[in-house]
Design a protein around this motif. Structure first.
Motif, PDB file in Angstrom:
ATOM      1  N   SER A   1       0.825  -1.200   0.000  1.00  0.00           N
ATOM      2  CA  SER A   1       0.000   0.000   0.000  1.00  0.00           C
ATOM      3  C   SER A   1       0.861   1.252   0.000  1.00  0.00           C
ATOM      4  O   SER A   1       2.048   1.218   0.344  1.00  0.00           O
ATOM      5  CB  SER A   1      -0.939   0.000   1.215  1.00  0.00           C
ATOM      6  N   SER A   2       0.226   2.365  -0.377  1.00  0.00           N
ATOM      7  CA  SER A   2       0.930   3.642  -0.408  1.00  0.00           C
ATOM      8  C   SER A   2      -0.084   4.764  -0.250  1.00  0.00           C
ATOM      9  O   SER A   2      -1.300   4.539  -0.275  1.00  0.00           O
ATOM     10  CB  SER A   2       1.702   3.804  -1.729  1.00  0.00           C
ATOM     11  N   GLY A   3       0.416   5.980  -0.097  1.00  0.00           N
ATOM     12  CA  GLY A   3      -0.467   7.136   0.017  1.00  0.00           C
ATOM     13  C   GLY A   3      -1.292   7.082   1.285  1.00  0.00           C
ATOM     14  O   GLY A   3      -0.788   6.757   2.368  1.00  0.00           O
ATOM     15  N   SER A   4      -2.590   7.373   1.144  1.00  0.00           N
ATOM     16  CA  SER A   4      -3.461   7.444   2.318  1.00  0.00           C
ATOM     17  C   SER A   4      -3.698   6.089   2.983  1.00  0.00           C
ATOM     18  O   SER A   4      -4.232   6.029   4.101  1.00  0.00           O
ATOM     19  CB  SER A   4      -4.804   8.074   1.925  1.00  0.00           C
TER      20      SER A   4
ATOM     21  N   THR B   1       2.279   3.540   3.804  1.00  0.00           N
ATOM     22  CA  THR B   1       3.320   2.853   3.047  1.00  0.00           C
ATOM     23  C   THR B   1       3.654   1.532   3.730  1.00  0.00           C
ATOM     24  O   THR B   1       4.114   1.508   4.879  1.00  0.00           O
ATOM     25  CB  THR B   1       4.586   3.725   2.944  1.00  0.00           C
TER      26      THR B   1
ATOM     27  N   GLU C   1      -8.169   1.847  -5.022  1.00  0.00           N
ATOM     28  CA  GLU C   1      -7.574   3.130  -5.377  1.00  0.00           C
ATOM     29  C   GLU C   1      -8.417   4.264  -4.815  1.00  0.00           C
ATOM     30  O   GLU C   1      -9.641   4.200  -4.835  1.00  0.00           O
ATOM     31  CB  GLU C   1      -7.467   3.284  -6.905  1.00  0.00           C
TER      32      GLU C   1
ATOM     33  N   ALA D   1      -7.386  11.887  -5.595  1.00  0.00           N
ATOM     34  CA  ALA D   1      -6.856  12.992  -4.792  1.00  0.00           C
ATOM     35  C   ALA D   1      -7.930  13.698  -3.983  1.00  0.00           C
ATOM     36  O   ALA D   1      -7.658  14.232  -2.906  1.00  0.00           O
ATOM     37  CB  ALA D   1      -6.138  13.982  -5.700  1.00  0.00           C
TER      38      ALA D   1
ATOM     39  N   GLY E   1      -7.228  11.539   1.015  1.00  0.00           N
ATOM     40  CA  GLY E   1      -6.193  11.734   0.024  1.00  0.00           C
ATOM     41  C   GLY E   1      -6.002  10.522  -0.863  1.00  0.00           C
ATOM     42  O   GLY E   1      -6.609   9.470  -0.641  1.00  0.00           O
ATOM     43  N   PRO E   2      -5.149  10.645  -1.889  1.00  0.00           N
ATOM     44  CA  PRO E   2      -4.949   9.539  -2.830  1.00  0.00           C
ATOM     45  C   PRO E   2      -4.188   8.384  -2.194  1.00  0.00           C
ATOM     46  O   PRO E   2      -3.421   8.561  -1.240  1.00  0.00           O
ATOM     47  CB  PRO E   2      -4.125  10.182  -3.953  1.00  0.00           C
ATOM     48  N   GLY E   3      -4.413   7.202  -2.736  1.00  0.00           N
ATOM     49  CA  GLY E   3      -3.699   6.030  -2.239  1.00  0.00           C
ATOM     50  C   GLY E   3      -4.031   4.799  -3.045  1.00  0.00           C
ATOM     51  O   GLY E   3      -5.028   4.765  -3.773  1.00  0.00           O
TER      52      GLY E   3
END
Length: 218
Positions: free
Chosen positions: A51-54, A57, A195, A198, A203-205
């Protein structure tokens, strides 16, 4: 006079048509899932999550365990992982009623509980509206989600190959997900891809997960 090859071609047309009709009649339609199977308490499911973003990580294993719990005085199933928190589910339908932080503190609740529109069958679509309440502040937000069952197919992950429904959905907050669900095996998530855009409140993630192993409690 028609030539022999031409007569053979003409004869082959009705034979091919009849064969196509016969094959169509013999094809097995996708099954219908009446409800989610619920594994015994103590069952452990291990996933590989990236995972990443919101979503935070992370690239590693997440270990989920089924355990009995209560929410607002009612019995629920706690499906929890130290790395990701706890989701609380209705003990009969397995609909999600709330979630807790990894520290075990109430995070959000859902009214009505998050669930699919059973029974599931390929091609089915529906819309649900759920009020999401942030437990720390009491803030309530209505969220609309549009679902579609897009396929019933075999999906292979490290834990094995499963017959699963591919369900796709998108929310009014800008989150979209594709998830493979195997109700007959009692697996709510075989594999998933999520997904966030933004404009999402968090937020995006991006999040991807797949089942590595599962140990059923006895």
């Amino acid at each position: 006079m028609d030539s022999l090859p031409e007569r053979r071609h003409v004869l082959a047309l009705p034979i091919a048509a009849a064969l196509a009709v016969w094959l169509s009649a013999c094809a097995t339609p996708p099954p219908t899932a009446q409800r989610m199977g619920i594994p015994p308490m103590g069952t452990v499911s291990t996933y590989h999550r990236i995972s990443s973003g919101s979503f935070g990580t992370y690239d590693g294993q997440v270990v989920w365990t089924h355990a009995p719990a209560t929410w607002e005085g009612k019995p629920v199933i706690a499906f929890g992982a130290p790395q990701a928190g706890v989701s609380l589910h209705d003990p009969v339908s397995f609909a999600q009623v709330a979630s807790l932080t990894p520290a075990g503190k109430p995070y959000v609740s859902y009214d009505p509980p998050l669930d699919y529109a059973w029974p599931l069958t390929v091609g089915k679509t529906w819309r649900s509206v759920n009020t999401v309440t942030v437990q720390a502040t009491g803030q309530k937000t209505p969220v609309t989600t549009d679902f579609k069952v897009t396929a019933f197919e075999k999906v292979t992950v490290p834990a094995g190959t499963f017959d699963a429904y591919r369900i796709e959905w998108v929310t009014s907050q800008g989150e979209s997900e594709t998830r493979w669900v195997a109700p007959a095996a009692g697996i709510a998530t075989v594999k998933r891809h999520v997904e966030r855009v933004a404009s999402h409140p968090q937020g995006p993630g991006v999040l991807d997960a797949q089942l590595l192993s599962r140990t059923l409690a006895r």
